[in-house]
Design a protein around this motif. Structure first.
Motif, PDB file in Angstrom:
ATOM      1  N   ASP A  95       0.854  -1.189   0.000  1.00 58.88           N
ATOM      2  CA  ASP A  95       0.000   0.000   0.000  1.00 58.88           C
ATOM      3  C   ASP A  95       0.886   1.235   0.000  1.00 58.88           C
ATOM      4  N   PHE A  96       0.255   2.406   0.055  1.00 56.38           N
ATOM      5  CA  PHE A  96       0.978   3.676  -0.002  1.00 56.38           C
ATOM      6  C   PHE A  96       1.964   3.799   1.153  1.00 56.38           C
ATOM      7  N   TYR A  97       1.582   3.340   2.316  1.00 55.30           N
ATOM      8  CA  TYR A  97       2.435   3.515   3.482  1.00 55.30           C
ATOM      9  C   TYR A  97       3.585   2.514   3.490  1.00 55.30           C
ATOM     10  N   GLU A 152       0.188  13.589   3.956  1.00 50.80           N
ATOM     11  CA  GLU A 152      -0.333  14.865   4.447  1.00 50.80           C
ATOM     12  C   GLU A 152      -0.985  14.729   5.822  1.00 50.80           C
ATOM     13  N   ARG A 153      -1.518  13.547   6.127  1.00 54.53           N
ATOM     14  CA  ARG A 153      -2.191  13.382   7.409  1.00 54.53           C
ATOM     15  C   ARG A 153      -1.214  13.467   8.577  1.00 54.53           C
ATOM     16  N   THR A 154       0.079  13.236   8.322  1.00 53.63           N
ATOM     17  CA  THR A 154       1.055  13.262   9.414  1.00 53.63           C
ATOM     18  C   THR A 154       1.598  14.655   9.686  1.00 53.63           C
ATOM     19  N   GLY A 155       1.369  15.590   8.766  1.00 58.87           N
ATOM     20  CA  GLY A 155       1.912  16.928   8.968  1.00 58.87           C
ATOM     21  C   GLY A 155       1.222  17.948   8.105  1.00 58.87           C
ATOM     22  N   PRO A 156       0.207  18.623   8.615  1.00 60.50           N
ATOM     23  CA  PRO A 156      -0.492  19.641   7.820  1.00 60.50           C
ATOM     24  C   PRO A 156       0.460  20.762   7.427  1.00 60.50           C
ATOM     25  N   ARG A 191       9.778  27.562  -3.431  1.00 59.06           N
ATOM     26  CA  ARG A 191       9.024  26.719  -2.498  1.00 59.06           C
ATOM     27  C   ARG A 191       7.953  25.911  -3.227  1.00 59.06           C
ATOM     28  N   THR A 192       7.927  24.625  -2.894  1.00 59.35           N
ATOM     29  CA  THR A 192       6.878  23.738  -3.377  1.00 59.35           C
ATOM     30  C   THR A 192       6.432  22.851  -2.223  1.00 59.35           C
ATOM     31  N   ALA A 193       5.366  22.097  -2.430  1.00 54.00           N
ATOM     32  CA  ALA A 193       4.880  21.157  -1.417  1.00 54.00           C
ATOM     33  C   ALA A 193       3.968  20.147  -2.082  1.00 54.00           C
ATOM     34  N   HIS A 194       3.992  18.916  -1.582  1.00 55.61           N
ATOM     35  CA  HIS A 194       3.000  17.922  -1.987  1.00 55.61           C
ATOM     36  C   HIS A 194       1.660  18.328  -1.376  1.00 55.61           C
ATOM     37  N   VAL A 195       0.627  18.330  -2.194  1.00 54.82           N
ATOM     38  CA  VAL A 195      -0.673  18.786  -1.718  1.00 54.82           C
ATOM     39  C   VAL A 195      -1.776  18.017  -2.437  1.00 54.82           C
ATOM     40  N   CYS A 196      -2.843  17.690  -1.687  1.00 53.84           N
ATOM     41  CA  CYS A 196      -4.031  17.066  -2.277  1.00 53.84           C
ATOM     42  C   CYS A 196      -3.697  15.799  -3.051  1.00 53.84           C
ATOM     43  N   GLU A 197      -2.867  14.951  -2.460  1.00 53.68           N
ATOM     44  CA  GLU A 197      -2.475  13.711  -3.126  1.00 53.68           C
ATOM     45  C   GLU A 197      -3.595  12.682  -2.993  1.00 53.68           C
ATOM     46  N   ASP A 198      -3.915  12.021  -4.090  1.00 55.13           N
ATOM     47  CA  ASP A 198      -5.093  11.167  -4.130  1.00 55.13           C
ATOM     48  C   ASP A 198      -4.893   9.774  -3.544  1.00 55.13           C
ATOM     49  N   ASN A 199      -3.704   9.457  -3.085  1.00 54.69           N
ATOM     50  CA  ASN A 199      -3.510   8.205  -2.354  1.00 54.69           C
ATOM     51  C   ASN A 199      -3.974   8.332  -0.909  1.00 54.69           C
ATOM     52  N   GLN A 200      -4.456   9.506  -0.565  1.00 59.25           N
ATOM     53  CA  GLN A 200      -5.011   9.780   0.757  1.00 59.25           C
ATOM     54  C   GLN A 200      -6.441  10.296   0.581  1.00 59.25           C
ATOM     55  N   THR A 201      -7.224  10.163   1.615  1.00 59.98           N
ATOM     56  CA  THR A 201      -8.626  10.564   1.522  1.00 59.98           C
ATOM     57  C   THR A 201      -8.744  12.080   1.493  1.00 59.98           C
ATOM     58  N   LEU A 202      -9.953  12.537   1.183  1.00 64.79           N
ATOM     59  CA  LEU A 202     -10.202  13.979   1.191  1.00 64.79           C
ATOM     60  C   LEU A 202     -10.035  14.571   2.588  1.00 64.79           C
ATOM     61  N   GLU A 203     -10.274  13.767   3.613  1.00 65.65           N
ATOM     62  CA  GLU A 203     -10.063  14.242   4.976  1.00 65.65           C
ATOM     63  C   GLU A 203      -8.569  14.344   5.303  1.00 65.65           C
ATOM     64  N   GLU A 204      -7.779  13.419   4.777  1.00 67.48           N
ATOM     65  CA  GLU A 204      -6.339  13.426   5.036  1.00 67.48           C
ATOM     66  C   GLU A 204      -5.600  14.461   4.191  1.00 67.48           C
ATOM     67  N   ASP A 229       3.131  20.091  -6.005  1.00 68.59           N
ATOM     68  CA  ASP A 229       3.268  18.721  -6.472  1.00 68.59           C
ATOM     69  C   ASP A 229       1.968  17.954  -6.236  1.00 68.59           C
ATOM     70  N   HIS A 230       1.521  17.206  -7.229  1.00 72.10           N
ATOM     71  CA  HIS A 230       0.264  16.437  -7.218  1.00 72.10           C
ATOM     72  C   HIS A 230      -0.934  17.365  -7.405  1.00 72.10           C
ATOM     73  N   GLY A 231      -1.891  17.395  -6.463  1.00 74.94           N
ATOM     74  CA  GLY A 231      -3.030  18.300  -6.584  1.00 74.94           C
ATOM     75  C   GLY A 231      -4.361  17.672  -6.942  1.00 74.94           C
ATOM     76  N   TYR A 232      -4.455  16.345  -7.062  1.00 74.13           N
ATOM     77  CA  TYR A 232      -5.646  15.697  -7.620  1.00 74.13           C
ATOM     78  C   TYR A 232      -6.896  15.876  -6.762  1.00 74.13           C
ATOM     79  N   ASN A 233      -6.746  15.825  -5.435  1.00 73.63           N
ATOM     80  CA  ASN A 233      -7.919  15.988  -4.567  1.00 73.63           C
ATOM     81  C   ASN A 233      -8.532  17.374  -4.658  1.00 73.63           C
ATOM     82  N   LEU A 234      -7.811  18.291  -5.254  1.00 75.33           N
ATOM     83  CA  LEU A 234      -8.358  19.629  -5.470  1.00 75.33           C
ATOM     84  C   LEU A 234      -9.651  19.575  -6.272  1.00 75.33           C
TER      85      LEU A 234
END
Length: 346
Positions: free
Chosen positions: A51-53, A169-173, A191-204, A223-228
């Motif tokens: 899995d992702f983790y 993202e769930r481990t560090g907002p 500056r960049t950041a991973h954000v809204c990655e779809d391997n995590q839920t909308l809550e995460e 980086d990423h952005g899919y949950n957007l």
């Protein structure tokens, strides 16, 4: 020349590529053996993730195998060599996480000197340029991230052009790192950041993280952005602000592959600025050409114009200086024109 060959041969940029995700299995096995490390499963199956983790755990494990300047030089050179040979990679911006290497006695200077040596060799041998992005895994706290930034600024190299934020993202907002990002920006780092990655839920990994990355972290790209896509208002804001999203066609979560490609296509359709990248190419069993090819196979309505746009947008979204960026853009356009002229009629 058919269209799939065209996609492989067009010049490309990779702006979302984690260095430890580029280790060839044989290189990982050799380095691990040299440093007395035992892999949890054979190297040939190490990248078969549960899995992702599990993927994140293996990513950190691979970091323990890279310890000397020669190790860093080797893996950097091989990453750029592989991208060039597989898909005409011309420029890469490699993300590396100092916190992964510190526990093994590796100094920041050792990492950077090694990577710069590998970059110089790849540019000499293949004409591939590269920059570095020092990244923080979200599992670290803000004080730890600030200490890493101390090292970045104390041994300032122009090739280390920015900072990034990755991991789950769930481990560090993102707001946890606002002070770190403010200091980096004041020092002139991108500056960049991973954000809204779809391997995590909308809550995460909620769409609201986009606003935090823009308003608090002042990110220059993301980086990423899919949950957007779950928040139309946030999509409209992102479109109007024009930031580039460095998306990745392949993911460690195989059940998410089809959805990932559909999300990238929808981001393009909605007018977001999108680049195509590899993320962790060897770990994900992909390369920069394959990342283009599988996405275009899922979008048969796309053709040469969209391929050209992805190629040139990679340069536009890069953190190269303006003069170098302009020259690379001209080079890409000339090469794209030549390749397009050689295409077979569809």
């Amino acid at each position: 020349m058919d269209f799939q060959t065209f996609l492989r041969r067009i010049p490309k940029v990779d702006l979302h590529c984690h260095l430890v995700g580029t280790l060839r299995p044989q290189t990982l096995a050799q380095l691990a053996s040299t440093h007395g490390l035992a892999l949890p499963r054979p190297a040939e199956t190490l990248y078969d993730f549960a899995d992702f983790y599990d993927f994140l755990d293996v990513l950190r494990l691979a970091s323990a195998s890279v310890r000397t300047a020669d190790d860093f030089s080797r893996v950097t050179y091989e990453a750029l060599q592989d991208g060039h040979s597989a898909g005409n990679l011309r420029h890469a911006e490699l993300l590396f996480n100092p916190q992964y290497f510190y526990p093994y006695g590796v100094s920041y200077r050792t990492m950077v000197d090694g990577m710069l040596d590998g970059m110089a060799g790849a540019e000499r041998d293949f004409g591939v340029s590269a920059l570095l992005v020092a990244s923080f895994d979200r599992m670290i706290d803000a004080a730890g991230a600030m200490q890493i930034l101390d090292d970045v600024l104390a041994y300032r190299k122009p090739q280390v052009v920015g900072i990034g934020l990755d991991g789950a993202e769930r481990t560090g907002p993102p707001q946890r790192f606002a002070e770190v990002y403010a200091r980096a920006g004041a020092a002139g780092l991108k500056r960049t950041a991973h954000v809204c990655e779809d391997n995590q839920t909308l809550e995460e990994a909620p769409p609201s993280n986009y606003a935090i990355c823009r308003d608090l972290l002042k990110c220059d790209r993301l980086d990423h952005g899919y949950n957007l896509l779950a928040d139309p208002a946030m999509v409209m804001r992102a479109r109007d602000e024009g930031l580039y999203f460095n998306t990745c066609t392949i993911t460690s979560v195989t059940r998410n592959l089809e959805r990932r490609r559909a999300s990238i296509a929808k981001m393009v359709d909605l007018g977001l600025n999108v680049t195509l990248n590899t993320d962790d190419p060897v770990m994900f069993k992909t390369d920069i050409a394959h990342s283009y090819q599988v996405l275009f196979q899922s979008q048969p309505q796309w053709g040469v114009a969209r391929a050209r746009a992805f190629s040139l947008d990679g340069v536009a979204a890069s953190w190269l200086d303006d003069t170098t960026k302009a020259a690379l853009t001209d080079s890409f356009r000339t090469e794209l024109d030549t390749l397009e002229a050689a295409l077979e009629p569809s």
